[in-house]
Structures are given as C-alpha cells and as structure tokens.
Design an enzyme around this catalytic site. Structure first.
Site, short mmCIF file in Angstrom:
data_model
loop_
_atom_site.label_atom_id
_atom_site.label_comp_id
_atom_site.label_asym_id
_atom_site.label_seq_id
_atom_site.Cartn_x
_atom_site.Cartn_y
_atom_site.Cartn_z
N ARG A 198 24.77 -5.60 -38.35
CA ARG A 198 25.78 -4.94 -39.19
C ARG A 198 25.22 -3.68 -39.84
O ARG A 198 24.09 -3.69 -40.33
CB ARG A 198 26.30 -5.91 -40.27
N ILE A 237 24.52 -1.07 -42.63
CA ILE A 237 24.29 -1.32 -44.06
C ILE A 237 25.35 -0.62 -44.92
O ILE A 237 25.59 -1.05 -46.05
CB ILE A 237 22.86 -0.88 -44.43
N ASN A 279 26.72 9.22 -32.20
CA ASN A 279 26.38 10.50 -32.82
C ASN A 279 25.13 11.04 -32.14
O ASN A 279 24.14 10.30 -31.99
CB ASN A 279 26.13 10.33 -34.31
N HIS A 327 21.74 4.44 -30.48
CA HIS A 327 22.59 3.37 -31.00
C HIS A 327 24.03 3.74 -30.79
O HIS A 327 24.38 4.92 -30.76
CB HIS A 327 22.32 3.11 -32.49
P1 5GP Z 1 23.83 7.63 -37.32
O1 5GP Z 1 24.31 8.39 -38.51
O2 5GP Z 1 22.39 7.99 -36.98
O3 5GP Z 1 24.74 7.70 -36.14
O4 5GP Z 1 23.88 6.11 -37.73
C1 5GP Z 1 22.88 5.46 -38.43
C2 5GP Z 1 23.52 4.30 -39.14
O5 5GP Z 1 22.48 3.45 -39.59
C3 5GP Z 1 24.32 4.70 -40.40
O6 5GP Z 1 25.69 4.29 -40.22
C4 5GP Z 1 23.64 3.94 -41.53
O7 5GP Z 1 24.55 3.40 -42.47
C5 5GP Z 1 22.88 2.85 -40.81
N1 5GP Z 1 21.67 2.43 -41.47
C6 5GP Z 1 20.75 3.23 -42.08
N2 5GP Z 1 19.74 2.49 -42.57
C7 5GP Z 1 20.03 1.19 -42.28
C8 5GP Z 1 19.34 -0.06 -42.53
O8 5GP Z 1 18.26 -0.12 -43.12
N3 5GP Z 1 19.97 -1.17 -42.07
C9 5GP Z 1 21.16 -1.15 -41.42
N4 5GP Z 1 21.66 -2.32 -41.02
N5 5GP Z 1 21.81 0.00 -41.14
C10 5GP Z 1 21.25 1.16 -41.58
#
Ligand code: 5GP
Ligand code: ZN
Length: 117
Positions: free
Chosen positions: A34, A36, A90, A103
C-alpha cells in the site's frame, strides 16, 4: 545496469525487508504494497524485486518481469474487489516520479475522473 539492489533506494530496502510496508501480494519477482500517502481508497504500488530506474528500463532489460507488473496489478485489483482501476507509471521527475525504482500505481475504489490527469 543489471538490476542489483541500490544502497540508496527506498524500494530496494522494502524488498529486502529493511523498511516495513503493508504488503498485499508477493511473487518471486514482484512485490505489491500500500502507498503510504494513498490518493484513492485503493492505492497500491507493484514493484519488481530487481532495481531499474523506471518501467521502460525494466521492460528493456526484463520484459517478462515488466509484464508481471501488469498481471500482478490486475490481481491486486481483483483482491481488492474493484473492477475498474487506473495504472500509472510516472517516468521522470517532471512527471512526478520521486522514487527511481520501477513501480506502477494501482488506483481505484472510487469513480475515477475521465481523462489522463
Ligand atoms: P512516484 O511519485 O515515484 O511515482 O511514486 C512514489 C510513491 O511512493 C508515492 O506515491 C509515495 O507516496 C510512495 N512512498 C514514498 N515513500 C514510501 C514509503 O516509505 N512507503 C510506502 N508504502 N510508500 C511510499
Ligand atoms: Zn531500488
């Protein structure tokens, strides 16, 4: 780059179990947990165990694992009981990427606005 864990990568640490996460699915090659900071009632990230900086780099090096991100995303949605969901990759800081380990975001559980953003 050949997929080795990176010492400064948060998602590599989650894969290694060094940082906790709410894991919902796991295979030999992928992990789903999930987000965060959820942006929808269901907001789950599906990642490969191997480290590549984005989905395209993963697909170029490991196409079967890239495909498994999609089948696992569908399995996550089925597990959550949602029949409509949005997948977001992204790619690049300008598009909102903050974690440079491939991801896919699985978003759903509420009516999603039509359109791309
Ligand atoms: P991005 O912005 O790189 O596409 O997505 C990264 C995602 O990782 C963000 O939606 C952010 O909320 C999530 N995220 C960042 N740090 C953590 C963490 O420590 N644990 C979890 N479960 N999600 C995280
Ligand atoms: Zn990583």
């Amino acid at each position: 780059m050949s997929g080795e864990p990176q010492a400064d990568c948060l998602f590599c640490k989650i894969v290694a179990g060094e940082i906790p996460a709410t894991v919902v699915r796991k295979t030999e090659r992928t992990l789903a947990f999930r987000d965060i900071h959820p942006q929808a009632p269901t907001h789950i990230l599906v990642i490969p165990h191997v480290h590549y900086p984005n989905a395209a780099a993963l697909a170029a090096a490991e196409p079967l694992i890239a495909a498994e991100l999609l089948t696992e995303a569908a399995a996550v949605a089925a597990d959550e009981g949602i029949d409509a969901y949005r997948l977001i990759f992204n790619t690049g800081a300008g598009a909102g990427q903050t974690i440079f380990h491939a991801h896919v975001h699985v978003l759903g559980g509420k009516p999603l606005r039509e359109g791309m953003v």
